[in-house]
Write a protein that holds these residues in place. Sequence first.
Motif, mmCIF file in Angstrom:
data_model
loop_
_atom_site.group_PDB
_atom_site.id
_atom_site.type_symbol
_atom_site.label_atom_id
_atom_site.label_comp_id
_atom_site.label_asym_id
_atom_site.label_seq_id
_atom_site.Cartn_x
_atom_site.Cartn_y
_atom_site.Cartn_z
ATOM 1 N N THR A 318 5.861 -10.021 -2.269
ATOM 2 C CA THR A 318 4.773 -10.692 -1.807
ATOM 3 C C THR A 318 5.024 -11.832 -1.242
ATOM 4 O O THR A 318 5.816 -12.510 -1.631
ATOM 5 N N ASN A 319 3.965 -12.524 -0.464
ATOM 6 C CA ASN A 319 4.004 -14.019 -0.081
ATOM 7 C C ASN A 319 2.922 -14.940 -0.566
ATOM 8 O O ASN A 319 2.679 -15.905 -0.546
ATOM 9 N N GLY A 320 1.950 -14.130 -1.402
ATOM 10 C CA GLY A 320 1.311 -14.866 -2.479
ATOM 11 C C GLY A 320 -0.022 -15.411 -1.595
ATOM 12 O O GLY A 320 -0.802 -16.167 -2.097
ATOM 13 N N GLY A 321 -0.213 -14.686 -0.484
ATOM 14 C CA GLY A 321 -1.467 -14.936 0.350
ATOM 15 C C GLY A 321 -1.197 -16.094 1.295
ATOM 16 O O GLY A 321 -2.198 -16.686 1.904
ATOM 17 N N LEU A 322 0.159 -16.445 1.448
ATOM 18 C CA LEU A 322 0.377 -17.599 2.578
ATOM 19 C C LEU A 322 -0.184 -17.333 3.882
ATOM 20 O O LEU A 322 -0.444 -18.177 4.636
ATOM 21 N N ALA A 323 -0.062 -16.232 4.254
ATOM 22 C CA ALA A 323 -0.318 -15.720 5.645
ATOM 23 C C ALA A 323 -1.878 -15.501 5.840
ATOM 24 O O ALA A 323 -2.210 -15.311 6.846
ATOM 25 N N GLY A 324 -2.584 -15.229 4.585
ATOM 26 C CA GLY A 324 -4.085 -15.458 4.645
ATOM 27 C C GLY A 324 -4.449 -15.282 3.159
ATOM 28 O O GLY A 324 -4.552 -14.508 2.491
ATOM 29 N N PRO A 325 -4.899 -16.623 2.948
ATOM 30 C CA PRO A 325 -5.448 -16.913 1.582
ATOM 31 C C PRO A 325 -6.505 -15.780 1.139
ATOM 32 O O PRO A 325 -7.583 -15.354 2.003
ATOM 33 N N VAL A 326 -6.348 -15.058 -0.082
ATOM 34 C CA VAL A 326 -7.419 -13.943 -0.414
ATOM 35 C C VAL A 326 -8.595 -14.640 -0.810
ATOM 36 O O VAL A 326 -8.978 -15.812 -1.283
ATOM 37 N N ASN A 327 -9.879 -14.190 -0.290
ATOM 38 C CA ASN A 327 -11.115 -14.700 -0.159
ATOM 39 C C ASN A 327 -11.215 -16.088 0.563
ATOM 40 O O ASN A 327 -12.050 -16.928 0.137
ATOM 41 N N GLY A 328 -10.026 -16.597 1.341
ATOM 42 C CA GLY A 328 -10.138 -17.823 1.922
ATOM 43 C C GLY A 328 -9.541 -18.804 1.000
ATOM 44 O O GLY A 328 -9.440 -19.996 1.613
ATOM 45 N N THR A 329 -9.317 -18.608 0.001
ATOM 46 C CA THR A 329 -8.946 -19.599 -1.072
ATOM 47 C C THR A 329 -7.700 -19.489 -1.868
ATOM 48 O O THR A 329 -6.926 -20.429 -2.056
ATOM 49 N N PHE A 330 -7.500 -18.256 -2.228
ATOM 50 C CA PHE A 330 -6.386 -17.824 -3.261
ATOM 51 C C PHE A 330 -5.016 -17.918 -2.717
ATOM 52 O O PHE A 330 -4.812 -17.009 -1.874
ATOM 53 N N ILE A 331 -4.123 -18.776 -3.289
ATOM 54 C CA ILE A 331 -2.612 -18.426 -2.926
ATOM 55 C C ILE A 331 -2.170 -18.799 -4.223
ATOM 56 O O ILE A 331 -2.352 -19.634 -5.064
ATOM 57 N N GLU A 332 -0.908 -18.063 -4.447
ATOM 58 C CA GLU A 332 -0.035 -18.325 -5.600
ATOM 59 C C GLU A 332 1.319 -17.743 -5.062
ATOM 60 O O GLU A 332 1.477 -17.485 -3.966
ATOM 61 N N GLY A 333 2.338 -18.255 -6.024
ATOM 62 C CA GLY A 333 3.819 -17.886 -5.572
ATOM 63 C C GLY A 333 4.029 -16.571 -5.291
ATOM 64 O O GLY A 333 3.564 -15.589 -5.987
ATOM 65 N N GLY A 334 4.774 -16.104 -4.049
ATOM 66 C CA GLY A 334 5.504 -14.795 -4.013
ATOM 67 C C GLY A 334 5.915 -13.980 -5.397
ATOM 68 O O GLY A 334 6.418 -14.781 -6.217
ATOM 69 N N LYS A 335 5.525 -12.899 -5.344
ATOM 70 C CA LYS A 335 6.173 -11.997 -6.567
ATOM 71 C C LYS A 335 6.665 -10.872 -6.232
ATOM 72 O O LYS A 335 6.578 -10.328 -5.014
ATOM 73 N N VAL A 336 7.222 -10.148 -7.254
ATOM 74 C CA VAL A 336 7.748 -8.729 -7.174
ATOM 75 C C VAL A 336 7.045 -7.957 -7.984
ATOM 76 O O VAL A 336 7.159 -8.072 -9.141
ATOM 77 N N MET A 337 6.147 -6.824 -7.307
ATOM 78 C CA MET A 337 5.380 -6.050 -8.279
ATOM 79 C C MET A 337 6.163 -4.633 -8.181
ATOM 80 O O MET A 337 6.997 -4.329 -7.438
ATOM 81 N N ALA A 338 6.233 -3.987 -9.351
ATOM 82 C CA ALA A 338 6.776 -2.754 -9.902
ATOM 83 C C ALA A 338 5.632 -1.755 -9.891
ATOM 84 O O ALA A 338 4.780 -1.885 -10.829
ATOM 85 N N PHE A 339 5.490 -0.490 -8.921
ATOM 86 C CA PHE A 339 4.552 0.066 -9.185
ATOM 87 C C PHE A 339 5.148 1.724 -9.327
ATOM 88 O O PHE A 339 6.062 2.126 -8.431
ATOM 89 N N ASP A 340 4.534 2.277 -10.448
ATOM 90 C CA ASP A 340 4.841 3.615 -10.858
ATOM 91 C C ASP A 340 4.218 4.642 -9.762
ATOM 92 O O ASP A 340 2.988 4.938 -9.843
ATOM 93 N N THR A 341 4.917 5.118 -8.792
ATOM 94 C CA THR A 341 4.143 6.133 -7.731
ATOM 95 C C THR A 341 4.050 7.320 -8.172
ATOM 96 O O THR A 341 3.517 8.307 -7.492
ATOM 97 N N SER A 342 4.529 7.827 -9.466
ATOM 98 C CA SER A 342 3.981 9.028 -9.800
ATOM 99 C C SER A 342 2.426 9.273 -10.066
ATOM 100 O O SER A 342 2.028 10.214 -9.981
ATOM 101 N N VAL A 343 1.651 8.301 -10.261
ATOM 102 C CA VAL A 343 0.195 8.268 -10.107
ATOM 103 C C VAL A 343 -0.390 8.651 -8.964
ATOM 104 O O VAL A 343 -1.544 8.978 -8.844
ATOM 105 N N VAL A 344 0.503 8.457 -7.884
ATOM 106 C CA VAL A 344 -0.011 8.718 -6.536
ATOM 107 C C VAL A 344 -0.082 10.391 -6.145
ATOM 108 O O VAL A 344 0.858 11.142 -6.505
ATOM 109 N N ALA A 345 -1.344 10.976 -5.897
ATOM 110 C CA ALA A 345 -1.516 12.312 -5.735
ATOM 111 C C ALA A 345 -0.793 12.855 -4.651
ATOM 112 O O ALA A 345 -0.849 12.390 -3.766
#
Length: 345
Positions: A318-345
């Motif tokens: 992610t870019n942490g919201g640098l392209a568009g802050p969440v709710n117009g204000t929230f920005i964080e450092g970019g991160k890497v998320m791990a998502f278990d896709t077995s939960v997707v039907a």
Amino acid sequence: MGALDIFCYTLWILGSVTAFPFGDTLNRQAVLKTNIQTTAQFPNNTWLENIAVRANGQLLVTTIVPDAAVYQVDPTQSHEPLLVAKFPSALACFGIVELGLDEFIVTTNNWTLSTAASPPGSNSAWKIDMTTFSESSGQGAVITKVADISTATYLNGMTVLDKTAGTVLMGDATLGVIFYLDTYSGEYEVVLDDVLMKITVPGPVKLGINGVRLLGDELYFTNNNQGLFVKVPIEKDGTAKGPYEIVARFDTILDDFAFDTTGNSYVTTDPDNTVDFVTQKGSVTTVLGNKNSTLVAGATSAAFGRTFEDEGILYIPTNGGLAGPVNGTFIEGGKVMAFDTSVVA
């Protein structure tokens, strides 16, 4: 990497997708998922742009803010991210693909956050050889320039065309075309040019083609400006051998994407802060995040794990919201998320 790992990875790369009709219009259903965790968090004002997975399971991510660099992220979190390469002659590092075992191609240019554009003539391709890289020292990667792509304006997404021949395809988000590059000779040319790659919709979004991936003999790409997910069958030289087909239409800005082993897609929507699941028939379901969520704020790309332990895990930079802050204000450092896709039907 064991035989099962190689088999699963081969299915992912080489699997073909059955034909399906003209893409459905957007049909989103927000689905709450909990099988997700942060793998790595970078400092504030760090934009992670693209991702590739090494054969040993380690993740390589590119940065376009604050500088042009490549970092290695350990999915097991046994060590902090390691700086692999920095490109002082460029301001941003965009696409990354594995051409040969532990040999990666990346693109750089002088894109800046303030202009959201890249000056013509600043685009280059580089090779990063990781075969002698040491996890303990963070040293040993060998970086060499492949070519200056002088006629390109804004190289972004990239995919391997032919590993043996050393060729890749690169999308130019401003010109709305795809370049072919021979990484051995450095020769390049435009091989695909279609209105579905262009900037045609008036408004603030001035990027056309973005993510680019090859599945079998079909090239898939996203278009930021038009909100489209498109595919086209191609020849071995990268030229089209059939008509372009819209897989799905979106009402948001699309970034990069990844295929699962059955040919379905996970598409990131920066700055809408979601990951969307797109079936072979073109139906779209949001499986992570929403416009006001910080879960995957500014999701930019995606790639599946390559080991037996994480073959069903989708890694999302992610870019942490640098392209568009969440709710117009929230920005964080970019991160890497791990998502278990077995939960997707």
